[in-house]
Design a protein around this motif. Structure first.
Motif, short mmCIF file in Angstrom:
data_model
loop_
_atom_site.label_atom_id
_atom_site.label_comp_id
_atom_site.label_asym_id
_atom_site.label_seq_id
_atom_site.Cartn_x
_atom_site.Cartn_y
_atom_site.Cartn_z
N ASP A 105 32.15 45.82 38.45
CA ASP A 105 32.98 45.50 39.61
C ASP A 105 32.97 46.68 40.58
OD1 ASP A 105 33.62 42.97 38.77
OD2 ASP A 105 35.50 43.54 37.81
N ASN A 106 33.87 46.66 41.52
CA ASN A 106 34.05 47.75 42.46
C ASN A 106 35.49 47.75 42.94
OD1 ASN A 106 34.23 45.66 44.38
ND2 ASN A 106 32.08 45.86 44.98
N ALA A 107 35.82 48.67 43.85
CA ALA A 107 37.20 48.78 44.32
C ALA A 107 37.67 47.50 44.99
CB ALA A 107 37.31 49.96 45.28
N ILE A 108 36.77 46.82 45.71
CA ILE A 108 37.16 45.58 46.39
C ILE A 108 37.63 44.54 45.38
CG2 ILE A 108 36.22 43.61 47.69
CD1 ILE A 108 34.50 45.61 49.24
N ARG A 109 37.01 44.53 44.22
CA ARG A 109 37.38 43.54 43.20
C ARG A 109 38.70 43.90 42.50
NH1 ARG A 109 33.39 39.76 41.15
NH2 ARG A 109 31.65 39.67 42.59
N MET A 110 39.35 44.93 42.99
CA MET A 110 40.72 45.25 42.56
C MET A 110 41.71 45.09 43.71
SD MET A 110 40.95 45.94 39.33
CE MET A 110 42.31 47.04 38.99
N PHE A 111 41.28 44.41 44.78
CA PHE A 111 42.17 44.24 45.93
C PHE A 111 43.41 43.41 45.57
CE2 PHE A 111 39.48 45.04 50.02
CZ PHE A 111 39.41 46.39 49.67
N HIS A 112 43.31 42.55 44.56
CA HIS A 112 44.52 41.79 44.17
C HIS A 112 45.59 42.71 43.60
CE1 HIS A 112 42.02 42.20 40.66
NE2 HIS A 112 42.83 41.54 39.86
N ILE A 113 45.16 43.75 42.87
CA ILE A 113 46.12 44.72 42.36
C ILE A 113 46.56 45.66 43.48
CG2 ILE A 113 46.56 46.49 40.61
CD1 ILE A 113 46.18 43.63 39.51
N GLY A 114 45.63 45.97 44.38
CA GLY A 114 46.01 46.73 45.57
C GLY A 114 47.05 45.99 46.40
N TYR A 115 46.85 44.68 46.55
CA TYR A 115 47.82 43.83 47.26
C TYR A 115 49.18 43.90 46.57
CZ TYR A 115 50.13 39.40 48.55
OH TYR A 115 51.03 38.46 48.94
N MET A 116 49.18 43.79 45.27
CA MET A 116 50.45 43.82 44.53
C MET A 116 51.21 45.10 44.82
SD MET A 116 51.12 43.78 40.39
CE MET A 116 50.52 45.46 40.22
N TYR A 117 50.54 46.24 44.72
CA TYR A 117 51.23 47.51 44.93
C TYR A 117 51.55 47.78 46.40
CZ TYR A 117 50.75 49.17 40.11
OH TYR A 117 50.86 49.32 38.74
N ASN A 118 50.59 47.50 47.29
CA ASN A 118 50.78 47.86 48.69
C ASN A 118 51.60 46.84 49.46
OD1 ASN A 118 49.23 47.85 51.73
ND2 ASN A 118 49.92 49.82 50.93
N ARG A 119 51.32 45.56 49.24
CA ARG A 119 52.01 44.51 50.00
C ARG A 119 53.31 44.09 49.31
NH1 ARG A 119 54.84 41.68 52.05
NH2 ARG A 119 54.51 39.87 53.42
N SER A 120 53.25 43.84 48.01
CA SER A 120 54.44 43.34 47.32
C SER A 120 55.45 44.45 47.02
CB SER A 120 54.04 42.65 46.00
OG SER A 120 53.18 41.56 46.25
N LEU A 121 54.95 45.66 46.67
CA LEU A 121 55.85 46.74 46.28
C LEU A 121 55.93 47.86 47.31
CD1 LEU A 121 54.87 47.05 42.49
CD2 LEU A 121 56.59 45.58 43.55
N ASP A 122 55.07 47.82 48.33
CA ASP A 122 55.04 48.80 49.41
C ASP A 122 54.78 50.22 48.90
OD1 ASP A 122 55.02 49.45 52.09
OD2 ASP A 122 57.18 49.82 52.19
N TYR A 123 53.72 50.36 48.09
CA TYR A 123 53.27 51.66 47.59
C TYR A 123 52.02 52.10 48.37
CZ TYR A 123 56.05 51.28 43.23
OH TYR A 123 57.06 51.19 42.31
N ASN A 124 51.78 53.39 48.36
CA ASN A 124 50.46 53.90 48.73
C ASN A 124 49.47 53.46 47.65
OD1 ASN A 124 51.66 55.62 50.83
ND2 ASN A 124 52.34 56.90 49.12
N ILE A 125 48.22 53.22 48.03
CA ILE A 125 47.21 52.84 47.05
C ILE A 125 45.93 53.63 47.26
CG2 ILE A 125 48.07 50.52 46.56
CD1 ILE A 125 45.93 49.45 48.53
N LEU A 126 45.28 53.95 46.14
CA LEU A 126 43.98 54.63 46.13
C LEU A 126 43.10 53.88 45.15
CD1 LEU A 126 42.16 57.05 46.90
CD2 LEU A 126 43.24 58.33 45.03
N LEU A 127 41.98 53.33 45.64
CA LEU A 127 41.11 52.49 44.82
C LEU A 127 39.70 53.08 44.78
CD1 LEU A 127 42.83 50.33 46.96
CD2 LEU A 127 42.17 48.85 45.09
#
Length: 319
Positions: A105-127
């Protein structure tokens, strides 16, 4: 047949067996660590993710429109150039998630988890893109073992991206979960507060043994042994030492374990082994009817709430 002929015949047979084993080991290493890597297809990865997780599309669009989804690069000690995406929270925040992806995979294929942290929880994210994936360099996948050092280097860069007062969770899925567990046993900065591992394997040896049997009907001896030696020669590590189970025994920070009860790629029994090896504090969620890496797909709201509760219970605790 005289003794001389018998010895010659045995010698030839032995050479053929050795040659076959060595050749098979080279093939296995290429098959396992340098496969055709879908993680190099960035555009295809984004299309796939938006089809699988349509909720991420407006989030990605808004980040791109605001130029808020950014690229960053570092150079590993061996000279390999490594890439990551990052995005800041909607307002200055210390809460930060470092997110590690799975096999091929790659970082893009973790965008759903990035979405969870950044959009749902409003965290900074590093992928990060792990080696041989996405925009990162490298000639082979490292199954989490060498990746743990790269992610540690990314962790060291996080304060420069998000501020010196950050408090971080490391969250990985599949090979990224193994990476998370493997790095959890290392000496990490105090601002790394906790971990989430989702369907990670106990060790490279056990995962490859399982795959060798299922895909080729072969036992570990002799091929896995010689392939492990070859990996040591080529990559500087072997299948036995690449153990999440051993590393996690040294981790005293909180970890949430997530695993589908229908996972047949990284078998569900593995999570019980790593959970048992991990000292407290820890938590375990066995996800009903979930196969490999599908827990968020099947239960996005429950997944988000469980991660939120666990991380928020631990992220602000001082060691």
């Amino acid at each position: 047949m005289n003794k001389r002929t018998t010895a010659l015949s045995l010698g030839i047979t032995l050479l053929v067996l050795i040659a076959g084993t060595v050749g098979g080991s080279f093939y296995m290493l290429k098959y396992a660590l340098s496969p055709e890597n879908r993680g190099k297809d960035m555009a295809g990865s984004l299309t796939y993710m938006e089809e699988m997780y349509p909720q991420i599309t407006p989030w990605v669009d808004s980040l791109q429109k605001a130029h808020a989804l950014r690229d960053t690069f570092i150079t590993a000690p061996d000279g390999t150039r490594l890439h990551a995406f990052y995005a800041r929270a909607s307002r200055p925040r210390k809460e930060t998630a470092v997110i590690a992806h799975g096999y091929t995979d790659n970082a893009i294929r973790m965008f759903h988890i990035g979405y969870m942290y950044n959009r749902s929880l409003d965290y900074n994210i590093l992928l990060p893109d792990l080696r041989y994936s996405g925009l990162s360099g490298g000639n082979a996948l490292q199954m989490g073992w060498l990746d743990r050092k790269d992610v540690m280097q990314w962790i060291d860069t996080a304060p420069a991206l998000f501020g010196d007062s950050i408090e971080a969770v490391v969250h990985g899925i599949s090979m990224g979960a193994a990476t998370t567990m493997m790095l959890s046993g290392e000496q990490l900065p105090a601002y790394v507060r906790c971990f989430v591992e989702d369907c990670g394997y106990t060790s490279v040896w056990e995962q490859f043994s399982k795959e060798l049997k299922e895909r080729f009907g072969l036992p570990p001896f002799p091929l896995l042994y010689t392939a492990s030696w070859l990996c040591q020669w080529k990559n500087g590590w072997n299948f036995h030492e690449a153990s999440a189970e051993k590393q996690i025994a040294r981790c005293h920070k909180p970890m949430l374990f997530i695993h589908g009860d229908k996972d047949d790629f990284v078998p569900t029994w593995m999570v019980y082994e790593v959970y048992k090896a991990k000292p407290d504090p820890k938590a375990l969620w066995i996800v009903p009817n979930a196969g490999h890496a599908t827990s968020y797909l099947l239960y996005p709201e429950e997944y988000t709430q469980r991660v939120k509760r666990f991380v928020e219970d631990n992220l602000n605790d001082r060691p």
